[in-house]
Design a protein around this motif. Structure first.
Motif, short mmCIF file in Angstrom:
data_model
loop_
_atom_site.label_atom_id
_atom_site.label_comp_id
_atom_site.label_asym_id
_atom_site.label_seq_id
_atom_site.Cartn_x
_atom_site.Cartn_y
_atom_site.Cartn_z
N LEU A 384 -12.65 10.09 43.31
CA LEU A 384 -13.57 9.36 43.06
C LEU A 384 -15.16 9.41 43.64
N LYS A 385 -15.56 10.09 44.52
CA LYS A 385 -16.25 10.70 44.53
C LYS A 385 -16.95 11.47 42.87
N LEU A 386 -16.37 12.53 42.42
CA LEU A 386 -16.81 13.10 42.00
C LEU A 386 -16.94 12.45 40.42
N ALA A 387 -16.26 11.93 39.88
CA ALA A 387 -16.62 11.31 39.16
C ALA A 387 -16.88 10.12 39.08
N ALA A 388 -17.70 9.17 40.16
CA ALA A 388 -19.57 9.18 40.36
C ALA A 388 -20.12 9.45 39.97
N ALA A 389 -20.00 11.08 40.10
CA ALA A 389 -21.52 11.67 39.37
C ALA A 389 -20.66 12.34 38.29
N GLY A 390 -20.12 12.22 37.49
CA GLY A 390 -20.10 12.54 36.48
C GLY A 390 -19.45 14.07 36.36
N ILE A 391 -18.61 14.70 37.77
CA ILE A 391 -18.60 16.07 38.54
C ILE A 391 -17.00 15.93 37.57
N GLY A 392 -16.91 16.94 36.99
CA GLY A 392 -14.85 17.45 36.07
C GLY A 392 -14.46 18.94 37.17
N ILE A 393 -13.35 18.73 37.43
CA ILE A 393 -12.43 19.89 37.85
C ILE A 393 -11.94 20.37 36.94
N ASP A 394 -11.54 22.03 37.36
CA ASP A 394 -10.02 21.91 36.86
C ASP A 394 -8.30 21.18 36.69
N VAL A 395 -7.79 21.53 36.20
CA VAL A 395 -6.07 21.10 36.75
C VAL A 395 -5.44 22.32 36.49
N LEU A 396 -4.03 22.09 37.32
CA LEU A 396 -3.18 23.64 37.03
C LEU A 396 -2.77 23.34 35.96
N THR A 397 -2.27 24.01 35.31
CA THR A 397 -0.97 23.61 33.94
C THR A 397 0.16 24.11 34.82
N PRO A 398 1.70 24.05 34.19
CA PRO A 398 2.74 23.47 34.58
C PRO A 398 2.84 25.22 34.69
N GLU A 399 2.31 26.31 34.43
CA GLU A 399 2.79 27.59 34.40
C GLU A 399 2.64 28.04 35.67
N GLN A 400 1.22 27.68 36.14
CA GLN A 400 0.67 27.31 37.58
C GLN A 400 1.17 26.80 38.76
N GLU A 401 1.38 25.71 38.09
CA GLU A 401 2.28 25.19 39.03
C GLU A 401 3.22 25.75 40.17
N ASP A 402 4.42 26.03 38.96
CA ASP A 402 5.03 26.30 39.24
C ASP A 402 4.90 28.27 40.17
N TYR A 403 4.18 28.58 39.76
CA TYR A 403 3.98 30.06 40.29
C TYR A 403 3.68 29.15 41.86
N LEU A 404 3.06 28.63 42.47
CA LEU A 404 2.32 27.94 43.37
C LEU A 404 3.62 27.80 44.14
N HIS A 405 4.36 27.37 43.42
CA HIS A 405 5.50 26.40 44.28
C HIS A 405 6.93 27.55 44.48
N SER A 406 7.05 28.39 43.67
CA SER A 406 8.45 29.45 43.71
C SER A 406 7.66 30.95 44.60
N TRP A 407 9.20 31.33 45.28
CA TRP A 407 8.88 32.25 45.37
C TRP A 407 9.53 33.61 45.06
N ARG A 408 10.24 33.35 43.54
CA ARG A 408 11.09 34.48 43.25
C ARG A 408 10.07 34.78 42.16
N VAL A 409 8.70 34.50 42.01
CA VAL A 409 7.98 35.37 41.29
C VAL A 409 7.41 36.69 42.13
N GLY A 410 6.93 37.87 41.53
CA GLY A 410 6.86 38.85 42.42
C GLY A 410 5.17 39.29 41.94
N SER A 411 5.02 40.57 42.85
CA SER A 411 3.36 40.69 42.01
C SER A 411 3.18 41.32 40.74
#
Length: 411
Positions: A384-411
């Motif tokens: 809410l504070k960022l929105a009030a200041a007119g500041i936008g931030i990035d949002v994770l893509t579905p692939e990024q969400e999957d990467y963060l929540h999976s232990w199967r993806v190696g280096s």
């Protein structure tokens, strides 16, 4: 009427910089999450606090407010709040007995919930007003000092109801404690003394979030900053940030300005006062007036000149050295200045308001103890504070969400 109008202007000015809390107040007015609840609050009676009280009242609460510091009350704001229908038991400059009498008067409302800033109200509930413990079903604590006390009470099995640690939110510690305390503390010191910080040696006792903020702001003004600490990790952090770290015994001999920000007592004691330079300034930005041993200062001094400037007392030592104590050793940022900027308190009090609403719904399911604010509330306030200041931030893509929540993806 003049006092009320002045308070109204102060509250309106603060609200301009508090868009998040204002929006929450509007939402509370529609949802009424606090309908039928009585709230006793022990907070600094400032314009920013008034905006919080307005939001809680819009949510349906009946409120009684006492001050959490005898010197921090803005009387015009208190009068405006009374005109809004909020019970205010506070006046600037009261003695200790009156301060505690005001807290008792706030508790006379027989509250369902409590808001505290330093744990004085909760302490009185558990020692002198135990008749109310069956009525109070929860509360929130705003400060580091208060939460330390609450955790001790919980560890001993003494705490009788759930308390939410509002101070421990990231938005509170990172912004209110650091940027708010840093700016408002130096604001109070400069108003009280009109001193120039550039080229002076500033000793900051304590390198938590509050002390870090004071050190950063003092460094920004061109001061040489020395940090004193008891925590090896924090002392190392200060060292790696470029600050000089010394013991208070060493720092006492070279400091021009001393700021205590520890939450503990007797940080500056008689042995330190005895070696300080002529003209050294003593200020406290910790919650209670125990960090500087004012009693020792009174006993050592050959003469005391009260009010050499507003909020400045001069203590003349037997050898002729003069030490300047600000705000009687109480919170210099709220006594000699106006406390944290409204833009910072917007986040802290928004978290407070949302935590109160959450507690109102969950209190029957919570055992006595100290609880963290739900993480989603912290994130909501930041968004809410960022929105009030007119500041936008990035949002994770579905692939990024999957990467963060999976232990199967190696280096």
């Amino acid at each position: 009427m003049d006092l009320w109008e002045s308070g109204e202007r102060q509250i309106s000015w603060a609200a301009r910089s508090m868009p998040v809390l204002t929006a929450i107040g509007e939402r509370f007015g529609l949802e009424r999450p606090l309908d039928g609840l009585k709230i006793a609050a022990c907070l600094h009676v400032t314009a920013e606090t008034a905006v919080l009280m307005g939001a809680l009242k819009a949510g349906g609460a009946e409120i009684a407010l006492a001050a959490s510091n005898p010197l921090s009350t803005q009387d015009d704001v208190g009068e405006a709040l009374r005109m809004y229908g909020i019970g205010v038991h506070a006046r600037a400059g009261v003695d200790r007995a009156t301060y505690y009498r005001h807290i008792h008067q706030a508790l006379d409302i027989e509250p369902d919930l409590v808001l505290d800033d330093g744990c004085d109200l909760v302490n009185i509930l558990h020692t002198e007003r135990t008749d109310l413990l069956e009525i109070v079903s929860g509360g929130c604590e705003e400060t580091t000092t208060g939460i330390i006390r609450l955790r001790q009470m919980a560890a001993e099995g003494a705490l009788r109801f759930p308390m939410v640690a509002v101070n421990d939110t990231r938005t509170k510690r990172m912004f209110d404690n650091r940027y708010g305390t840093g700016q408002s503390t130096l604001d109070g010191i400069m108003r009280a003394t009109n001193t120039m910080l550039a080229g002076r040696t500033v000793v900051v006792a304590g390198f938590g979030f509050c002390g870090r903020g004071v050190a950063e702001r003092a460094k920004g003004f061109g001061a040489r900053v020395i940090v004193t600490e008891i925590d090896a990790v924090k002392a190392l952090d200060a060292t790696l940030q470029g600050y000089e770290v010394r013991s208070m015994a060493q720092a006492a001999m070279v400091g021009d300005l001393f700021v205590t920000v520890t939450g503990n007592r007797d940080v500056i004691r008689a042995e330190h006062l005895s070696v300080m330079k002529d003209g050294a300034i003593l200020a406290n930005a910790g919650h209670f007036d125990v960090e500087i041993d004012v009693r020792a200062l009174d006993e050592i001094a050959a003469e005391v000149h009260r009010g050499v400037r507003p909020n400045t007392d001069e203590y003349v030592m037997p050898d002729g050295r003069r030490l300047l104590l600000l705000a009687e050793g109480r919170l210099v940022n709220l006594t000699a200045a106006e406390g944290h900027p409204a833009a910072v308190m917007d986040m802290s009090f928004s978290a407070q308001a949302l935590a109160v609403a959450w507690l109102a719904g969950e209190r029957s399911r919570l055992d006595p103890g100290v609880y963290d604010v739900p993480e989603e509330i912290d994130h909501e306030v930041a968004r809410l504070k960022l929105a009030a200041a007119g500041i936008g931030i990035d949002v994770l893509t579905p692939e990024q969400e999957d990467y963060l929540h999976s232990w199967r993806v190696g280096s």
